[in-house]
Design a protein around this motif. Structure first.
Motif, mmCIF file in Angstrom:
data_model
loop_
_atom_site.group_PDB
_atom_site.id
_atom_site.type_symbol
_atom_site.label_atom_id
_atom_site.label_comp_id
_atom_site.label_asym_id
_atom_site.label_seq_id
_atom_site.Cartn_x
_atom_site.Cartn_y
_atom_site.Cartn_z
ATOM 1 N N GLU A 90 0.812 -1.216 0.000
ATOM 2 C CA GLU A 90 0.000 0.000 0.000
ATOM 3 C C GLU A 90 0.846 1.267 0.000
ATOM 4 N N ASN A 91 2.161 1.088 0.025
ATOM 5 C CA ASN A 91 3.068 2.229 0.080
ATOM 6 C C ASN A 91 2.866 3.074 1.345
ATOM 7 N N ILE A 92 2.637 2.365 2.451
ATOM 8 C CA ILE A 92 2.546 3.004 3.775
ATOM 9 C C ILE A 92 3.729 2.479 4.592
ATOM 10 N N THR A 93 4.378 3.335 5.363
ATOM 11 C CA THR A 93 5.521 2.873 6.160
ATOM 12 C C THR A 93 5.030 2.202 7.438
ATOM 13 N N PHE A 94 5.526 0.996 7.694
ATOM 14 C CA PHE A 94 5.235 0.297 8.940
ATOM 15 C C PHE A 94 6.317 0.670 9.947
ATOM 16 N N ILE A 95 5.934 1.204 11.100
ATOM 17 C CA ILE A 95 6.939 1.617 12.089
ATOM 18 C C ILE A 95 7.266 0.414 12.960
ATOM 19 N N GLY A 96 8.263 -0.345 12.489
ATOM 20 C CA GLY A 96 8.649 -1.587 13.145
ATOM 21 C C GLY A 96 9.543 -2.357 12.200
ATOM 22 N N PRO A 97 9.849 -3.617 12.532
ATOM 23 C CA PRO A 97 10.747 -4.397 11.682
ATOM 24 C C PRO A 97 10.070 -4.832 10.382
ATOM 25 N N GLY A 98 10.853 -5.370 9.452
ATOM 26 C CA GLY A 98 10.313 -5.926 8.226
ATOM 27 C C GLY A 98 9.606 -7.239 8.492
ATOM 28 N N ALA A 99 8.756 -7.638 7.543
ATOM 29 C CA ALA A 99 7.964 -8.857 7.710
ATOM 30 C C ALA A 99 8.838 -10.105 7.856
ATOM 31 N N GLU A 100 9.984 -10.150 7.151
ATOM 32 C CA GLU A 100 10.819 -11.357 7.180
ATOM 33 C C GLU A 100 11.403 -11.595 8.568
ATOM 34 N N ALA A 101 11.987 -10.530 9.148
ATOM 35 C CA ALA A 101 12.578 -10.664 10.486
ATOM 36 C C ALA A 101 11.501 -11.019 11.512
ATOM 37 N N MET A 102 10.325 -10.416 11.352
ATOM 38 C CA MET A 102 9.217 -10.684 12.266
ATOM 39 C C MET A 102 8.791 -12.147 12.174
ATOM 40 N N GLU A 103 8.727 -12.638 10.948
ATOM 41 C CA GLU A 103 8.324 -14.015 10.713
ATOM 42 C C GLU A 103 9.338 -14.998 11.310
ATOM 43 N N LEU A 104 10.628 -14.717 11.079
ATOM 44 C CA LEU A 104 11.686 -15.585 11.590
ATOM 45 C C LEU A 104 11.597 -15.660 13.114
ATOM 46 N N MET A 105 11.493 -14.504 13.791
ATOM 47 C CA MET A 105 11.500 -14.514 15.245
ATOM 48 C C MET A 105 10.175 -15.040 15.797
ATOM 49 N N GLY A 106 9.141 -15.044 14.984
ATOM 50 C CA GLY A 106 7.856 -15.593 15.401
ATOM 51 C C GLY A 106 7.902 -17.107 15.524
#
Lengths: 165, 518
Positions: free
Chosen positions: B114-130
């Motif tokens: 959507e071209n909106i900035t997410f204030i937090g980590p990227g999805a990949e790092a989040m997924e890995l640590m999840g």
């Protein structure tokens, strides 16, 4: 000298108040307290040489107090003293109410079943926790008014009992 | 005046990092994030459910959007509705807070589309640590210590014996499907292993219908120690020291502090370096927390990484002077780590107490109702992050955290006594809390001695009671005067009022009727 009466855990406690300008001298039994209203539900009082700030507010027949992070409730005596507090159904031992609004997870008894005092009757889920609700007295299950999955408030009996006289 | 305004611009207003930020959360953390937005001069947008029409976070925001009915799945957890609200209000960034969508990689992924900035980590790092199992394996390869134990699903006694020898006794046998201590056995010596293994399997089978068990090193008297890290988009990463969060009930933290009494400079350095290694191995950006289990003799083991701001972040802010939300926004906007983040020191001692809607005198049973009085303590080094005020209704719809009380003092003993005083002067009526319970924890000699292990509450607080009768006369004395005072009388007549409080009113004044406004 105005006199007051409150119920503390069902026990009647009386007081008398003398006004001394900004402060009040209150006698409760053998003890005397100087109490000074600070506004916004806050009061100052000295106990054992230490001044404490106490919060006190009244809602629906109950005085709520906060003294040194201890939360207390005093009831106003009156004709409806036992049903004064919202959701207080402690006098109705033949009905099982939810302690807070929630969702019924499990009904643990069936109509006709004999149950004993403190036996878990129903599990109500609220705030992500499962809370068992126990019978206040032994008896026989007369009616089960809800089923698992139903939302309940604190004023609709979930289960009704027949308690032998 | 002109000069003042100009100097205001010079310290950050000139570079507006985002046009508008949507805060995809509610209550105290939403208010906290909006505060960070204000500091940077960025307007904030609240989202709220039908249950939160009068809530503090909604009224605190510059704009607000209704996103649906009370159940979180139909409002705060609905990514489509959050994105729609951001579009509608012209937000170019979303801050998730913690809880709800904060650790759901679908949100950052959707934000990219959507071209909106997410204030937090990227999805990949989040997924890995999840994925706790995959992330622990990956961190072990990177040289970060993890709890020694079995890594495969072997079932023979010989395999368990070998794994126990390798991990070193005592060891813990745990049910794979486990939880709640069922199917768990501590084994102190090799000759106990066969019988314990059999018993643990039997228990696991009865409790979970699955007899699979595994073995790992037993850590007696562990502490929970975590490190705050922050990383920019250019490979720079620093840590902001530790937080000790060992005081837990029902496996949930209630009191946190920093620094930890268990760490010395050398351990702090090593754990901090390992925390940074975890973040960099995961390709992590923005603020995050690396959790360790801390054992005897300075041993520690990586547990997991929380890919978001933590509830207890204010204690780190107190001892470092850093505003973590402001740094999160700066990094998300593409700025490199600020220089001052590379030269931080820990100043003094900070403690946080969580104010939950729960009965500390009755097994932390959830408590609901209307807050009929609310007032906060003030003074040097006292901070309250709150999502409630007088008139707020605590319902069963959401997490029971109402507020956080945080204190800062030059050293630990002073921080403890400041917190006790602050808890005494934090007044909340109508909903039960655990404030007195926490006062008793803070006053316990074992807490003062720094013997803060995760078993603390179970070990030292299970026999505790508050003798309310001690306060009976004092309560009656105050209630007698309260019953006579005008403000209380007006409450009597206003009984059952449902008027919504405004956050712009003086705290706690709403129940005083119009008639006595003088």
């Amino acid at each position: 000298m105005p006199k007051h009466e409150f119920l503390f855990n069902g026990e009647s406690v009386e007081s008398s108040v003398e006004n001394h300008g900004k402060t009040f001298r209150v006698t409760v039994g053998e003890r005397q307290f100087e109490v000074c209203p600070l506004g916004n539900n806050l009061f100052a009082t000295t106990v054992n040489g230490r001044k404490r700030t106490v919060a006190a507010a009244f809602n629906k027949g109950v005085f709520y107090l906060d003294i040194d992070a201890v939360q207390l409730e005093l009831q106003e005596p009156g004709e409806d003293q036992f049903s004064g507090a919202a959701g207080d159904h402690s006098a109705e031992k033949d009905k099982i109410y939810a302690p807070m609004p929630g969702k019924i997870v499990k009904i643990l008894v069936a109509v006709g079943e004999e149950v004993s005092e403190k036996q878990p009757m129903v599990i109500v889920e609220a705030m992500k926790m499962e809370n068992p609700v126990n019978a206040a007295a032994g008896g026989r299950v007369k009616a089960v008014n809800f089923k698992p999955g139903d939302q309940v408030d604190t004023d609709s009996p979930i289960i009704e009992l027949e308690i032998p006289q | 005046m002109g000069d003042l305004k100009a100097s205001g611009k010079a310290i950050g207003m000139s570079e507006k990092l985002f046009n508008k930020i949507l805060v995809a959360n509610r209550s105290e953390i939403a208010v906290r994030v909006m505060n960070g937005c204000r500091v940077l001069g960025i307007p904030s947008v609240a989202v709220y459910s039908e249950a939160d029409v009068n809530s503090k976070h909604r009224l605190f925001a510059d704009e607000s959007v209704l996103i649906g009915p009370p159940p979180p799945s139909e409002s705060y957890l609905d990514i489509g509705k959050i994105i729609e609200a951001a579009r509608q209000t012209g937000c170019d960034a979303i801050h998730p807070g913690y809880g709800f969508l904060a650790e759901n990689p679908a949100l950052p992924r959707r934000c990219v589309q959507e071209n909106i900035t997410f204030i937090g980590p990227g999805a990949e790092a989040m997924e890995l640590m999840g994925n706790k199992i995959v992330s622990r394996k990956k961190m072990e390869h990177a040289g970060v210590p993890i709890i020694p134990g079995m890594k495969s699903g072997e079932t023979s006694l010989a395999a368990f014996k070998a794994a126990a020898e390798e991990a070193g006794y005592p060891v813990l046998i745990k049910a794979a499907a486990g939880g709640g201590g069922k199917g768990m056995r501590v084994v102190h010596a090799p000759n106990e292993l066969p019988a314990s293994l059999e018993a643990a399997r039997r228990e696991a089978k009865n409790a979970f219908g699955d007899e699979t068990v595994y073995l790992e090193k037993y850590i007696p008297d562990p502490r929970h120690i975590e490190f705050q890290i922050i990383a920019d988009n250019y490979g720079n990463c620093v840590h902001l020291f530790e937080r000790e969060c060992s005081i837990q009930r029902r496996h949930q933290k209630i009191i946190e502090e920093t620094p930890s009494v268990a760490l010395n400079d050398e351990l702090r350095y090593r754990m901090g370096e390992d925390a940074i290694r975890v973040a960099q191995t995961a390709g992590y950006t923005n603020a995050g927390t690396v959790e360790f289990l801390f054992g005897e003799n300075g041993s520690y083991y990586f547990l997991e990484m929380n890919t978001r701001l933590q509830v207890e972040h204010p204690i780190t802010e107190f001892v470092t002077g850093v505003d973590l939300v402001v740094e999160q926004i700066r990094i998300a906007a593409g700025l490199p780590l600020s220089d001052y983040l590379k030269h931080l020191t820990q100043r003094g001692h900070a403690i946080e107490c969580r104010i939950y809607a729960e009965d500390g005198e009755n097994n932390f049973f959830p408590s609901t109702g209307k807050i009929i009085h609310y007032s906060e303590p003030v003074g040097p080094g006292i901070r309250v992050d709150s999502g409630v005020e007088a008139g707020s209704e605590i319902t069963i719809d959401y997490d029971p955290i109402m507020a956080k009380l945080i204190v800062h003092a030059p050293d630990r003993p002073m921080a403890i006594s400041k917190m006790i005083d602050a808890l005494h002067n934090y007044k909340l009526l109508g909903v039960k809390t655990s404030r007195r319970f926490m006062v008793d924890v803070l006053q316990h000699p074992e807490f003062a001695a720094g013997h803060t292990y995760t078993s603390f509450i179970e070990k030292h607080m299970s026999d505790r009671i508050t003798d309310q009768a001690t306060y009976k006369e004092m309560a009656v004395a105050v209630a007698s005067v309260a019953a006579m005072s005008t403000s209380t009388a007006s409450v009597l007549f206003n009984e059952g009022t449902t008027s919504a409080p405004s956050p712009w009113q003086t705290l706690g004044s709403w129940e005083i009727g119009d008639s006595i406004h003088a």
